[in-house]
Write a protein that holds these residues in place. Structure first.
Motif, PDB file in Angstrom:
ATOM      1  N   PHE A 140      46.007  21.991 -41.719  1.00  6.73           N
ATOM      2  CA  PHE A 140      45.926  22.324 -40.157  1.00  6.73           C
ATOM      3  C   PHE A 140      45.621  24.116 -40.388  1.00  6.73           C
ATOM      4  N   GLY A 141      44.622  24.274 -39.126  1.00  2.00           N
ATOM      5  CA  GLY A 141      44.412  25.561 -39.092  1.00  2.00           C
ATOM      6  C   GLY A 141      43.626  25.650 -37.703  1.00  2.00           C
ATOM      7  N   VAL A 142      43.798  26.895 -36.985  1.00  2.00           N
ATOM      8  CA  VAL A 142      43.388  27.093 -35.613  1.00  2.00           C
ATOM      9  C   VAL A 142      41.962  27.805 -35.694  1.00  2.00           C
ATOM     10  N   SER A 145      39.882  28.796 -39.038  1.00  2.00           N
ATOM     11  CA  SER A 145      40.855  28.565 -40.211  1.00  2.00           C
ATOM     12  C   SER A 145      40.797  26.607 -40.358  1.00  2.00           C
ATOM     13  N   HIS A 146      40.442  26.183 -39.093  1.00  2.00           N
ATOM     14  CA  HIS A 146      40.439  24.831 -39.101  1.00  2.00           C
ATOM     15  C   HIS A 146      39.451  24.244 -39.961  1.00  2.00           C
ATOM     16  N   ALA A 149      40.444  24.337 -43.462  1.00  2.00           N
ATOM     17  CA  ALA A 149      41.181  22.949 -43.539  1.00  2.00           C
ATOM     18  C   ALA A 149      40.363  21.743 -43.796  1.00  2.00           C
ATOM     19  N   GLU A 150      39.179  21.645 -42.940  1.00  2.00           N
ATOM     20  CA  GLU A 150      38.409  20.353 -43.144  1.00  2.00           C
ATOM     21  C   GLU A 150      37.738  20.641 -44.534  1.00  2.00           C
ATOM     22  N   ALA A 165      42.793  16.677 -42.334  1.00  2.00           N
ATOM     23  CA  ALA A 165      42.611  17.867 -41.508  1.00  2.00           C
ATOM     24  C   ALA A 165      42.795  17.591 -40.105  1.00  2.00           C
ATOM     25  N   ASN A 167      43.048  18.577 -35.856  1.00  2.00           N
ATOM     26  CA  ASN A 167      42.351  19.738 -35.042  1.00  2.00           C
ATOM     27  C   ASN A 167      43.156  19.935 -33.984  1.00  2.00           C
ATOM     28  N   ALA A 172      49.130  17.476 -35.067  1.00  2.00           N
ATOM     29  CA  ALA A 172      49.658  18.384 -36.379  1.00  2.00           C
ATOM     30  C   ALA A 172      51.104  18.101 -36.312  1.00  2.00           C
ATOM     31  N   SER A 189      45.849  30.524 -41.869  1.00  2.00           N
ATOM     32  CA  SER A 189      45.916  31.623 -40.829  1.00  2.00           C
ATOM     33  C   SER A 189      45.810  33.122 -41.458  1.00  2.00           C
ATOM     34  N   THR A 197      50.060  26.944 -36.139  1.00  2.00           N
ATOM     35  CA  THR A 197      49.989  26.825 -37.654  1.00  2.00           C
ATOM     36  C   THR A 197      51.560  27.030 -37.981  1.00  2.00           C
TER      37      THR A 197
END
Length: 286
Positions: A140-142, A145-146, A149-150, A165, A167, A172, A189, A197
């Motif tokens: 996970f990331g926002v 950063s997502h 993760a992907e 992953a 979103n 999450a 992050s 996160t």
């Protein structure tokens, strides 16, 4: 860790006066070499005491040590990259497209080199072991950063690992709450303070899962929430919408983790990659 990467990592935690000093050095590191402590204080509209406090905040005993260390660092980088880095200067309004491209590529090369050089490979091995044996891995990331993760999810999935992953923050957190002690949660992050996160890792930890943070910020909230933290070493540009340099450093960490996991079951990995490659190639011909 380089002086410039250290400034990048702590800049958000500084009080206003030291932050002005840090931003001035980020924009043009040679300002330290060209000015006395009094001159720098005046340029940053602050006091000599604030300059000293800034130096101590980044691990220096004082301005003299900062000047010596930064001169050494910039000299080494100039020897490697020549004028493309312009002594570490950030993107300027007067830069041509070629100038900007050279600066960005140089910063990205430095980010990869510094990150890999400073990685704790004992921690990397621990994370690789956890990912390899996990019954489920949540990533996970926002924002930017997502996408990191992907990328790791895609790589692990292609070699048969149960990786997802996520979103959406609520999704999450819900997924993290269902992890078992055989599960792994990895949070991305850059500055380490993204609340969604950090909470993702805390929820996963409460469920008993092994938690991993990937960040550039030592002492940040995400570090406290993780069992193991892998640090990137970066100097972002002024135009960091969507993140540029930090993204490249995180991807370098992802590639190290993936190859570590893939190597542990070498024959199975090669077979999985052949089969998935063949499946996608055959589908294109349909």
């Amino acid at each position: 860790m380089s002086i410039q990467s250290t400034i990048e990592a702590v800049i958000a935690t500084l009080s206003p006066s030291p932050r002005r000093i840090g931003n001035a050095i980020r924009e043009n590191p040679s300002i330290v070499l060209e000015n006395t402590i009094s001159d720098l204080a005046e340029l940053c509209d602050t006091s000599e005491a604030s300059v000293v406090r800034f130096c101590q905040a980044i691990g220096m005993s004082g301005y003299s040590q900062l000047k010596i260390r930064l001169a050494t660092e910039l000299g080494r980088e100039f020897a490697q990259f020549g004028e493309s880095l312009t002594y570490g200067a950030d993107i300027l309004e007067t830069d041509s497209l070629k100038d900007m491209a050279l600066k960005i590529s140089t910063l990205e090369i430095l980010a990869i080199q510094d990150t890999v050089a400073k990685l704790d490979f004992g921690d990397v091995a621990q994370v690789v072991q956890a990912l390899d044996s996990a019954d489920r891995t949540l990533l996970f990331g926002v924002g930017a950063s997502h996408f990191i993760a992907e990328d790791l999810q895609h790589k692990l999935f292609r070699i048969g690992r149960n990786a997802f992953a996520l979103n959406d923050a609520h999704e999450a957190w819900a997924g993290a709450s269902l992890l078992t002690p055989q599960g792994v949660a990895v949070g991305f992050s850059h500055m380490g303070e993204t609340k969604e996160t950090v909470n993702f890792l805390r929820v996963a930890s409460e469920a008993g899962a092994f938690t991993v943070a990937v960040t550039s910020a030592r002492g940040s909230a995400i570090v406290d929430a993780a069992d193991v933290t892998l640090f990137t070493e970066v100097r972002e540009t002024t135009f960091r919408a969507g993140a540029m340099v930090s993204r490249i450093a995180q991807l370098a960490v992802v590639d190290c983790l993936f190859t570590g996991v893939a190597q542990r079951r070498f024959d199975d990995t090669v077979d999985a990659l052949k089969r998935t490659r063949a499946a996608t190639r055959d589908a294109r011909g349909v």
